[in-house]
Scaffold this active site. Structure first.
Site, mmCIF file in Angstrom:
data_model
loop_
_atom_site.group_PDB
_atom_site.id
_atom_site.type_symbol
_atom_site.label_atom_id
_atom_site.label_comp_id
_atom_site.label_asym_id
_atom_site.label_seq_id
_atom_site.Cartn_x
_atom_site.Cartn_y
_atom_site.Cartn_z
ATOM 1 N N SER A 60 17.415 -36.940 -16.560
ATOM 2 C CA SER A 60 17.748 -37.446 -14.930
ATOM 3 C C SER A 60 18.313 -36.003 -14.102
ATOM 4 C CB SER A 60 18.258 -38.284 -14.871
ATOM 5 O OG SER A 60 20.389 -38.714 -15.254
ATOM 6 N N ASP A 263 28.009 -41.575 -7.698
ATOM 7 C CA ASP A 263 27.641 -42.438 -8.695
ATOM 8 C C ASP A 263 28.741 -41.502 -10.177
ATOM 9 O OD1 ASP A 263 26.367 -39.832 -9.739
ATOM 10 O OD2 ASP A 263 24.539 -41.007 -9.615
ATOM 11 N N HIS A 266 25.540 -37.677 -11.873
ATOM 12 C CA HIS A 266 24.223 -37.302 -11.040
ATOM 13 C C HIS A 266 24.779 -35.749 -10.244
ATOM 14 C CE1 HIS A 266 22.244 -40.622 -12.520
ATOM 15 N NE2 HIS A 266 21.736 -39.618 -12.881
#
Length: 299
Positions: A60, A263, A266
């Protein structure tokens, strides 16, 4: 009659424009769309063939999650200048054709997740800024969020490895050269001890297989050491594995300390821009060696 027909056409055209012009709140996105469309039309089809190709793979943080809202999961659609479209930066589409690159770069590839800003565009911009004579850059998005290194193993049922090799080979049909693999992955391997402990062996095998299957034994690889993970102890094991791999033409850059989204997993948009520039600097240090390797391989 001819004059009346032209007048009717202009009226219909104006009516269509009025119909598609968005409300004020969407004006920025409308203008961005027009800008990207203008760039696409301004580049002749025969020019859509990059000389310098870069593979972007991993999970990601390579696919890009910059600007993704923690609660609703939506991308804020804010694109920094360093990641804006440029006619000298192309991307290989899902259907393996070259198009003007734009964020989210991985939207078609990492299609089951919401993608935002990643490091790829900023990387390309920085390379062109520091070396204006470098030539057209082609980015090949291949990253998939939430993947472990074992998911990228050759022969894996996930198909990610096969997809990467297929897209890499497709990118070469326009006559360019793959200059490097940019790799950022490992967060998912910080969840279970077995994955963390086997990470180094699996990653080394992956790099070796990619080079072999692309017939490029000296392919430059620029790897990003983790900035985050699910378990701090396991994260340190994975980071040690990344930093400890000893392969020729493998360069390491460290994302540790770069700002994260809320979060805590990321990279934020500014962090992705910064990482892109770091990757560019690493590649440009590689560049003379890359040119020499290509010359020796051609003899």
């Amino acid at each position: 009659m001819h004059h009346a027909s032209n007048t009717r056409k202009r009226t219909l055209y104006s009516s269509c424009l009025l119909h598609i012009v968005p409300q004020k709140r969407n004006l920025k996105m409308y203008l961005f769309f027009i800008f990207v469309t203008f760039l696409a039309l301004s580049v002749k089809s025969q020019e859509l063939s990059p000389k310098n190709i870069f593979l972007l793979a991993g999970q990601s943080n390579m696919a890009g999650r910059g600007g993704i809202h923690k609660v609703n999961g939506h991308w804020n659609k804010k694109v920094p200048p360093e990641s804006s479209p440029n006619p000298s930066i192309l991307q290989l589409s899902l259907h393996k054709t070259w198009v003007i690159a734009h964020e989210p770069l991985h939207k078609e590839i990492d299609k089951y997740k919401t993608c935002g800003v990643g490091p790829g565009m900023a990387f390309a911009h920085e390379v062109l800024t520091k070396d204006p004579s470098f030539g057209v850059i082609g980015l090949v998005p291949c990253a998939i969020g939430g993947t472990k290194i074992i998911d990228w193993a050759k022969g894996s049922s996930t198909g990610y490895y096969k997809h990467l090799v297929e897209r890499a080979n497709a990118s070469l049909k326009s006559g360019g050269t793959i200059k490097a693999l940019l790799w950022y992955q490992g967060e998912s391997d910080t969840q279970q001890q077995t994955d963390a402990k086997l990470y180094k062996r699996r990653l080394k095998r992956f790099f070796t297989d990619v080079r072999a299957d692309l017939n490029s034994p000296n392919l430059p690889i620029i790897q990003v050491a983790l900035a985050s993970g699910y378990n701090n102890t396991l994260k340190q094991i994975v980071r040690a594995a990344q930093l400890g791999i000893d392969l020729p033409n493998l360069e390491m850059v460290d994302a540790k300390g770069l700002p994260l989204e809320r979060d805590h997993l990321h990279l934020s948009t500014p962090a992705q821009v910064r990482l892109g520039k770091i990757l560019a600097d690493a590649f440009l240090q590689f560049h003379p060696a890359v040119a020499l390797n290509e010359f020796l391989a051609s003899r």
